[in-house]
Design an enzyme around this catalytic site. Structure first.
Site, mmCIF file in Angstrom:
data_model
loop_
_atom_site.group_PDB
_atom_site.id
_atom_site.type_symbol
_atom_site.label_atom_id
_atom_site.label_comp_id
_atom_site.label_asym_id
_atom_site.label_seq_id
_atom_site.Cartn_x
_atom_site.Cartn_y
_atom_site.Cartn_z
ATOM 1 N N SER A 33 0.840 -1.204 0.000
ATOM 2 C CA SER A 33 0.000 0.000 0.000
ATOM 3 C C SER A 33 0.870 1.247 0.000
ATOM 4 O O SER A 33 2.041 1.180 -0.379
ATOM 5 C CB SER A 33 -0.961 -0.026 1.182
ATOM 6 O OG SER A 33 -1.959 0.966 1.011
ATOM 7 N N ASN A 34 0.325 2.364 0.387
ATOM 8 C CA ASN A 34 1.087 3.615 0.410
ATOM 9 C C ASN A 34 0.629 4.473 1.584
ATOM 10 O O ASN A 34 -0.261 4.080 2.329
ATOM 11 C CB ASN A 34 0.920 4.347 -0.928
ATOM 12 C CG ASN A 34 -0.538 4.683 -1.197
ATOM 13 O OD1 ASN A 34 -1.135 5.495 -0.510
ATOM 14 N ND2 ASN A 34 -1.125 4.008 -2.191
#
Ligand code: CTP
Ligand code: CA
Length: 226
Positions: A33-34
């Site tokens: 993810s980020n």
């Protein structure tokens, strides 16, 4: 009549906002993810509702309270976000793509928890669909607002993304600047259109910036309707 004179700028407009960061599964307990918190997207959705819009927020993995009067669709991955956006597309007036979409996902997510084996591990990734570019190609009357967080050459990348994704406006920020970027409550952004820089906003709260961006979109939309 009175109601007409006081009509809000986005009254009768359907606004779809994507927010947060997508999660791409490796196995049932692990993912890529980020750092997107979703704050900018939530601020834009709140602003659009305050300006009278009928707002749908497509939220990926955020931990924020939904703004009042906004319909929320929760998604996890880029694929789910694309499907949700496509489902809203035909009657969307404004699409605001504030979400940070993972560019790649694991090629074959495991359906059971992976066990460790050798000293190294290679994860094969494949490109995700570009939601904005795909929808931009099918644009009829929709007004598209793209976002770009950059560390360098902001204007060049902003204009490239605006054109490639057929956006009406592109909101760019230099995440190396103090007060801009992930997780915090403020941002420093510049807005571009097909002719180049429209405006450079000073350091603002994400709430205030959200309002300024939605006001700009509303006035552009009103101008186009004349
Ligand atoms: N975007 C999207 N789908 C993707 C990737 C990006 O809809 N798979 C959208 C984002 O929501 C954003 C805009 O495209 O509004 C720009 O995203 P960005 O990551 O900056 O652009 P990319 O084309 O992915 O380029 P790069 O990451 O290589 O800079
Ligand atoms: Ca990207």
């Amino acid at each position: 009549r009175q109601e007409q004179r006081t009509a809000l700028p986005l009254a009768g407009k359907k606004v779809v906002v994507t927010a947060g960061g997508t999660i791409e599964r490796i196995d049932p307990v692990r993912y890529i993810s980020n750092d997107s918190s979703g704050k900018m997207g939530y601020a834009l959705a709140k602003a659009a509702a305050e300006l009278g819009g009928e707002v749908t927020l497509i939220a990926a993995n955020t931990r924020l309270a939904p703004p009042a009067g906004v319909r929320v669709l929760s998604v996890e991955s880029a694929r789910e976000m694309y499907e949700a956006a496509l489902g809203e597309w035909s009657d969307t007036d404004i699409l605001v793509k504030a979400a940070a979409v993972a560019d790649y996902r694991p090629k074959t997510p495991a359906d059971r928890k992976l066990k460790k084996t050798g000293e190294t591990m290679t994860l094969e990734l494949v490109k995700n669909i570009d939601i904005l570019e795909t929808l931009g190609k099918q644009k009829t009357r929709q007004f598209l607002i793209g976002f770009a967080a950059e560390t360098n050459d902001v204007e060049q990348y902003a204009m490239d993304k605006l054109r490639r994704k057929n956006c009406d406006l592109l909101v760019a920020n230099d995440v190396t600047r103090e007060g801009a970027g992930f997780g915090i409550d403020t941002n420093v952004a510049s807005v571009y259109d097909a002719n180049g820089l429209v405006t450079s906003f000073p350091l603002l709260s994400k709430e205030e910036l959200g309002l300024r961006i939605m006001e700009l979109a509303a006035s552009r939309l009103a101008g186009a309707a004349k």
